[in-house]
Structure formats: C-alpha cells, structure tokens
Design an enzyme around this catalytic site. Sequence first.
Site, PDB file in Angstrom:
ATOM      1  N   ASP A  69       0.780  -1.246   0.000  1.00 56.69           N
ATOM      2  CA  ASP A  69       0.000   0.000   0.000  1.00 56.69           C
ATOM      3  C   ASP A  69       0.814   1.300   0.000  1.00 56.69           C
ATOM      4  O   ASP A  69       0.448   2.276   0.683  1.00 56.69           O
ATOM      5  CB  ASP A  69      -0.963   0.026   1.198  1.00 56.69           C
ATOM      6  CG  ASP A  69      -1.968  -1.112   1.177  1.00 56.69           C
ATOM      7  OD1 ASP A  69      -1.948  -1.899   0.219  1.00 56.69           O
ATOM      8  OD2 ASP A  69      -2.778  -1.212   2.121  1.00 56.69           O
ATOM      9  N   GLU A  81      -4.634  -0.776  -1.400  1.00 59.76           N
ATOM     10  CA  GLU A  81      -5.951  -0.874  -0.754  1.00 59.76           C
ATOM     11  C   GLU A  81      -6.930  -0.007  -1.517  1.00 59.76           C
ATOM     12  O   GLU A  81      -6.643   1.170  -1.785  1.00 59.76           O
ATOM     13  CB  GLU A  81      -5.874  -0.407   0.712  1.00 59.76           C
ATOM     14  CG  GLU A  81      -7.228  -0.518   1.414  1.00 59.76           C
ATOM     15  CD  GLU A  81      -7.193  -0.105   2.885  1.00 59.76           C
ATOM     16  OE1 GLU A  81      -6.110   0.140   3.427  1.00 59.76           O
ATOM     17  OE2 GLU A  81      -8.297  -0.036   3.474  1.00 59.76           O
ATOM     18  N   LYS A 123      -6.518  -4.966  -3.184  1.00 60.22           N
ATOM     19  CA  LYS A 123      -7.148  -5.626  -2.042  1.00 60.22           C
ATOM     20  C   LYS A 123      -8.222  -4.713  -1.434  1.00 60.22           C
ATOM     21  O   LYS A 123      -7.990  -3.522  -1.248  1.00 60.22           O
ATOM     22  CB  LYS A 123      -6.096  -6.007  -1.003  1.00 60.22           C
ATOM     23  CG  LYS A 123      -5.328  -4.844  -0.397  1.00 60.22           C
ATOM     24  CD  LYS A 123      -4.224  -5.376   0.500  1.00 60.22           C
ATOM     25  CE  LYS A 123      -3.511  -4.305   1.274  1.00 60.22           C
ATOM     26  NZ  LYS A 123      -4.289  -3.555   2.224  1.00 60.22           N
ATOM     27  N   LYS A 166      -7.694  -4.899   4.764  1.00 64.63           N
ATOM     28  CA  LYS A 166      -6.393  -4.547   5.323  1.00 64.63           C
ATOM     29  C   LYS A 166      -5.365  -5.621   4.996  1.00 64.63           C
ATOM     30  O   LYS A 166      -4.236  -5.322   4.634  1.00 64.63           O
ATOM     31  CB  LYS A 166      -6.506  -4.347   6.851  1.00 64.63           C
ATOM     32  CG  LYS A 166      -7.553  -3.320   7.275  1.00 64.63           C
ATOM     33  CD  LYS A 166      -7.351  -1.975   6.628  1.00 64.63           C
ATOM     34  CE  LYS A 166      -8.346  -0.951   7.144  1.00 64.63           C
ATOM     35  NZ  LYS A 166      -8.452   0.203   6.220  1.00 64.63           N
ATOM     36  N   VAL A 220       3.132   0.348   4.240  1.00 63.01           N
ATOM     37  CA  VAL A 220       2.383   1.098   5.255  1.00 63.01           C
ATOM     38  C   VAL A 220       0.962   0.542   5.383  1.00 63.01           C
ATOM     39  O   VAL A 220       0.431   0.000   4.442  1.00 63.01           O
ATOM     40  CB  VAL A 220       2.329   2.595   4.872  1.00 63.01           C
ATOM     41  CG1 VAL A 220       3.732   3.168   4.817  1.00 63.01           C
ATOM     42  CG2 VAL A 220       1.592   2.856   3.562  1.00 63.01           C
ATOM     43  N   THR A 221       0.357   0.761   6.543  1.00 65.20           N
ATOM     44  CA  THR A 221       0.985   1.207   7.763  1.00 65.20           C
ATOM     45  C   THR A 221       1.351   0.001   8.633  1.00 65.20           C
ATOM     46  O   THR A 221       0.699  -1.046   8.542  1.00 65.20           O
ATOM     47  CB  THR A 221       0.057   2.148   8.589  1.00 65.20           C
ATOM     48  OG1 THR A 221      -1.126   1.437   8.967  1.00 65.20           O
ATOM     49  CG2 THR A 221      -0.324   3.376   7.774  1.00 65.20           C
ATOM     50  N   CYS A 246      -2.170  -2.452   7.783  1.00 67.94           N
ATOM     51  CA  CYS A 246      -2.111  -3.396   6.658  1.00 67.94           C
ATOM     52  C   CYS A 246      -0.865  -4.276   6.670  1.00 67.94           C
ATOM     53  O   CYS A 246      -0.921  -5.428   6.225  1.00 67.94           O
ATOM     54  CB  CYS A 246      -2.260  -2.638   5.346  1.00 67.94           C
ATOM     55  SG  CYS A 246      -3.918  -1.941   5.171  1.00 67.94           S
ATOM     56  N   GLN A 273       7.609 -13.264  21.582  1.00 65.15           N
ATOM     57  CA  GLN A 273       7.381 -14.701  21.838  1.00 65.15           C
ATOM     58  C   GLN A 273       8.093 -15.594  20.821  1.00 65.15           C
ATOM     59  O   GLN A 273       7.494 -16.497  20.244  1.00 65.15           O
ATOM     60  CB  GLN A 273       5.885 -15.006  21.849  1.00 65.15           C
ATOM     61  CG  GLN A 273       5.112 -14.222  22.912  1.00 65.15           C
ATOM     62  CD  GLN A 273       3.651 -14.584  22.915  1.00 65.15           C
ATOM     63  OE1 GLN A 273       3.293 -15.677  23.307  1.00 65.15           O
ATOM     64  NE2 GLN A 273       2.823 -13.670  22.456  1.00 65.15           N
TER      65      GLN A 273
HETATM   66  C1  C5J Z   1      -3.136   0.645   5.478  1.00 64.10           C
HETATM   67  C2  C5J Z   1      -4.870   1.942   6.502  1.00 64.10           C
HETATM   68  N1  C5J Z   1      -2.580   0.452   4.297  1.00 64.10           N
HETATM   69  N2  C5J Z   1      -4.088   2.346   7.504  1.00 64.10           N
HETATM   70  N3  C5J Z   1      -4.373   1.220   5.483  1.00 64.10           N
HETATM   71  O1  C5J Z   1      -2.558   0.357   6.502  1.00 64.10           O
HETATM   72  O2  C5J Z   1      -6.028   2.234   6.508  1.00 64.10           O
END
Ligand code: C5J
Length: 234
Positions: free
Chosen positions: A32, A80, A137, A140, A165-166, A170, A210
Amino acid sequence: MNVSNVSRSLSIDADPYPYEFVPAQSALLIIDMQRDFLEPGGFGEMLGNDVSQLRRTIDPNRKLLAAWRAAGLPVLHTREGHRPDLSDLPPAKKARGRSQRTIGDPGPMGRILIRGEPGHDIIPELYPLPTEPVIDKPGKGAFFATDLHAILQNYGIRNLVVTGVTTEVCVNTTVREANDRGYDCLVPADCVGSYFPEFQEAGLKMIKAQGGIFGWVSDSSRVIAALQQAPLTA
Ligand code: C5J
C-alpha cells in the site's frame, strides 16, 4: 542472481534470531505505498496525519526494491481500494470513522480509495514494473479476497520480506495472514511506517515477540547485504 545463488540458504541478522531464506523461494511484498497515504495533500494528510512518518520509508524501500530487482527475485505490490461502484465496500467500512468524507467520496486526489483514481495509485518512487503483480485488495490484509496466495504458491514462494504502510494496520494484518498460511515473514523496520510512532514500535514488537510469533524484524541494509553476499558464487 545465478541459479547456484538462488537455491542456497542465506541468513539475515534479525530479531528474535537470524532469518534463514532461500532466495529462489522468496518474494518482496510491498504493502500500500499509495499516493493517498504518503503524499502531502492526499487522503491521509486530509485526515490530519503527519505523512512524514510514512515518507521516511520511501528511500529505504527504493534501495531494497532496486537490490531485489537486481537479484532477479519476485516483487509484488498491493493497493488498498475498492471498485468504482463500491460493490466490494462493506457498509461498516464506509461508515467507520464518521468523517465527513469517506471511501468513495471526492477527495484531494480523486475519489477516496477507488481503483483507477490518482490517489489510489502507487507513488512514483516505487512504481511497479509491468512484470510485477499488483494485488488490489479491498481489506487490510493482502490475502483477504485476493489471488495473492495462489500467485505465491505458483511462484514456489515460502519466504516473504514485507514492507510498506501502515505498520500496525495493513502490514501487521498481512504478516499475520501470511503466517497462518505457512510463510516466514521478515519485516525491515526502516521500510515500514506508521503515522503514530508508538504504533510503529508496538507493531514491530508484536511481530517478533514470543520467539517470532508472527515473524522476524530486521532492517533493509541487512537484507541488501545478504542479497549481495560474496560466497553466493561458490
Ligand atoms: C493501510 C490503513 N494500508 N491504515 N491502510 O494500513 O487504513
């Protein structure tokens, strides 16, 4: 990269322990890196976010992408977004946030998160080559309602280096989805970004906690160094 190189196992210094990968079974997955999230004047900034927190990932991603392409290994990109008729947009996602302008409405770079609009596209610095799959997509996670898993299986991929990102949204969702599907994921910390520094830190901690419950965390210079390892020609 020649054939003897790509079938050797390589190691990258990482947390919580070294990440082993066979280049021939590895792909770079860039999540993204879209104009609306990263560029000044885009949707992300319109919501009041500090895009500089994401923009610091552009240069490390550019260098990693160049090294990955030079090694001749697969690169995949995600975006996205939704169909222009919004038929794949859940009403709950449309309503979430209660902001005046939401997905599908006119935004600063065209309709917000709609495929084909300028803001939905990938930033020029990391623009995909025609040979690199772009996964559109609606969610997320990059595996939800996409053909990503089928493409990776057809390529024979077992290892993913995940950037973009972020970090906490995502990237984290995709790493978790990939983990459940049997992929080993490495996240270079300098190539993922969050608008919120505390979420950047927590998002990376959650991946490597973990004993690497979802994957490994390293940085781009270590990945690049591994790709360029001298003994590969042995
Ligand atoms: C992504 C969002 N790409 N933060 N989308 O993380 O809405």
